[in-house]
Design an enzyme around this catalytic site. Structure first.
Site, PDB file in Angstrom:
ATOM      1  CB  CYS A  52      -0.927  -0.008   1.206  1.00 35.59           C
ATOM      2  SG  CYS A  52      -1.909   1.494   1.370  1.00 35.59           S
ATOM      3  CB  CYS A  57      -3.281   2.788  -1.134  1.00 39.49           C
ATOM      4  SG  CYS A  57      -3.629   1.084  -0.736  1.00 39.49           S
ATOM      5  CE  LYS A  60      -5.150   3.890  -5.378  1.00 39.32           C
ATOM      6  NZ  LYS A  60      -5.642   2.542  -5.535  1.00 39.32           N
ATOM      7  CE1 TYR A 193      -6.757  -1.998  -6.427  1.00 37.77           C
ATOM      8  CE2 TYR A 193      -7.790  -4.137  -6.667  1.00 37.77           C
ATOM      9  CZ  TYR A 193      -6.866  -3.326  -6.058  1.00 37.77           C
ATOM     10  OH  TYR A 193      -6.039  -3.825  -5.083  1.00 37.77           O
ATOM     11  CD  GLU A 197      -7.242   2.259  -8.437  1.00 36.26           C
ATOM     12  OE1 GLU A 197      -8.096   2.479  -7.558  1.00 36.26           O
ATOM     13  OE2 GLU A 197      -6.168   1.666  -8.198  1.00 36.26           O
ATOM     14  CG  HIS A 465     -28.303  22.343  -2.437  1.00 31.75           C
ATOM     15  ND1 HIS A 465     -28.371  21.456  -3.491  1.00 31.75           N
ATOM     16  CD2 HIS A 465     -28.489  23.575  -2.961  1.00 31.75           C
ATOM     17  CE1 HIS A 465     -28.616  22.118  -4.606  1.00 31.75           C
ATOM     18  NE2 HIS A 465     -28.684  23.419  -4.311  1.00 31.75           N
ATOM     19  CD  GLU A 470     -27.867  18.267  -2.863  1.00 37.83           C
ATOM     20  OE1 GLU A 470     -28.875  18.581  -2.184  1.00 37.83           O
ATOM     21  OE2 GLU A 470     -27.217  19.079  -3.535  1.00 37.83           O
TER      22      GLU A 470
END
Length: 490
Positions: A52, A57, A60, A193, A197, A465, A470
């Site tokens: 990672c 991670c 990346k 992925y 990515e 908002h 939302e």
């Protein structure tokens, strides 16, 4: 008790982590002899922190951010920013900055280990007896260690294709993040992925990128979301070659980068395609690092197909004093936070009197494609299988982030849906969002789903908002209704 704990986690550190004594500029030299992190065919190795931090991670997400900044620069003119200087991306500057940050992290881990009085042994560990391991240093020096309990956390490494030229001329994600030169025109083989990515951020910084897909995108994820993520990538310059697999990689010219020829075969017929690229990145899956640490000598069973280790609900293998956590555990999600959580809870059970087990259900995650895809719970296909399609209700909507309205781009490309079990009070069993900052959105909803979130509770929640998140408080259209879900704005 403390001494026993230090020895217990010995194998985790010895096998899973790498050397810190080598200056980072030397880490990519071919022939680097670190055995604990076996160098890639290109010669890449790294330090403390596992996949990672070093080759996953962290780099990346930072390269993904580099690509997002490029898009932000384009958008900024519509918001009144004026600049005349030509804008271009410098690969070397980015890699140096990212690697410097990673270096600071790995140093911090070493300091933390010392502060916690954890003994770090920089060597390669192999079981030689049920309660005894041999640790071999880079110089071949051997030491032996015994313990009452062992924890395996060796992680995985990228899989190669097994075709002519793959290891000689291709790279993997283990190499990309410290690559000392811009990869140029790139072919990415795979649709995981990792593949998408990497394709996304390479295209985002201006490179010519093609993805070669054997079957489907993002296997194991919701396929509607996967296809939408792929479609967005195509509109932003990533090319896809579908239903083909490489059969041969040839070097046409040496250099940094090289010029390579790729020959590929259709998976559905006799068709063959050829192409020339500077870099070929293989991202077709990962193999567990479990076959060469002596597990056979002590009777720990592994899944022979993938090398992963079956465990019970307390991460215990078939050998009671040996535990396994992280990517090498059979049937569990390959995610860093999952490994961390399982490890912490295991330590507390072993030495703190805790009874809490790791919950592997409803784990939120995000794929950092150019349009991020966050999810928690079941894909729609799985929900239909598990509950029956007639018992599942899907609420969905397209949406247009306010920030994208002024530059007038990508309207109705973002998508959100929730999957509800009609016979359990419309409980949300699947959460999916494709849009900016999907990871930040999904994290909060992950906690709500863990608490038993229902559609009624979502409807009673007041949205913030104007935000993307939302939309989950205002969903009214079901997929079964067939009604139009396109949006004109806020």
């Amino acid at each position: 008790m403390m001494q026993k704990f230090m020895i217990t986690i010995l194998l985790l550190l010895v096998v899973a982590l790498a050397d810190l004594h080598v200056p980072r500029k030397l880490l990519r030299k071919k022939g680097h002899g670190a055995r604990y992190i076996v160098p890639t065919p290109s010669g890449t190795s790294w330090g403390l922190g596992g996949t990672c931090v070093n080759v996953g991670c962290i780099p990346k997400k930072l390269m993904h951010q580099a690509a997002l900044l490029g898009q932000a620069l384009q958008d900024s003119r519509k918001f009144g920013w004026e600049y005349d200087e030509q804008v271009k991306h410098n690969w070397e500057t980015m890699v140096e900055a990212i690697q410097n940050y990673i270096g600071s992290l790995t140093w911090g881990y070493r300091v933390s280990l010392r502060e916690k009085t954890v003994t770090y042994i920089n060597a390669y560990a192999e079981f030689i007896e049920p309660h005894k391991i041999k640790a071999t240093t880079r110089k071949g020096q051997e030491t032996f260690h015994t313990a009452q309990t062992f924890v395996l956390a060796t992680g995985e490494r990228p899989r190669y294709l097994g075709i002519p030229g793959d290891k000689e001329y291709c790279i993997t994600s283990d190499d990309l993040f410290s690559l000392p030169y811009c990869p140029g025109k790139t072919l990415i083989v795979g649709a995981s992925y990792v593949a998408l990515e990497c394709a996304g951020f390479l295209a985002g910084i201006g490179l010519d990128v093609t993805v070669m897909v054997r079957s489907i995108l993002l296997r194991g994820f919701d396929q509607e979301m996967a296809e939408r993520a792929g479609a967005y990538m195509e509109t932003h310059g990533v090319k896809f070659i579908r239903k083909f697999v490489p059969t041969r990689i040839e070097r046409l010219e040496e250099g940094t980068p090289r010029k390579l020829k790729v020959v590929a075969q259709s998976t559905e017929g006799p068709d063959v395609v050829e192409g020339e690229y500077n870099t070929v990145l293989i991202a077709v899956g990962r193999d567990a690092c479990t076959r060469n640490i002596g597990l056979d000598k002590i009777g720990v069973k592994i899944n022979e197909k993938n090398g992963k280790i079956p465990v019970n609900d307390e991460e215990q293998t078939n050998v009671p004093h040996v535990y396994a956590i992280g990517d090498i555990v059979d049937g569990k999600l390959e995610l860093t936070p999952v490994a961390i959580q399982a490890g912490k809870l295991l330590a507390r059970r072993l030495f703190g009197g805790s009874l809490i087990k790791c919950d592997y259900v409803n784990v939120p995650t995000t794929v950092f494609t150019p349009l991020e895809y966050g999810c928690c719970g079941l894909p729609e296909e799985r929900a239909n299988e598990e509950y029956g399609k007639e018992n599942v209700e899907v609420y969905h909507t397209l949406f247009w982030p306010l920030e994208w309205t002024v530059p007038n781009r990508d309207n109705n490309m973002c998508y959100a849906k929730i999957i509800c079990n009609k016979h359990d009070n419309n409980r949300v069993v699947g959460f999916h969002v494709l849009g900016p900052n999907a990871g930040e959105i999904t994290q909060g909803f992950g906690a709500a789903i863990k608490c038993g979130l229902t559609k009624e509770l979502l409807d009673e929640t007041i949205g913030i908002h104007p935000t993307c998140a939302e939309v989950f408080t205002t969903m009214e259209i079901t997929k079964s209704s067939g009604k139009d879900i396109t949006q004109a704005g806020c």
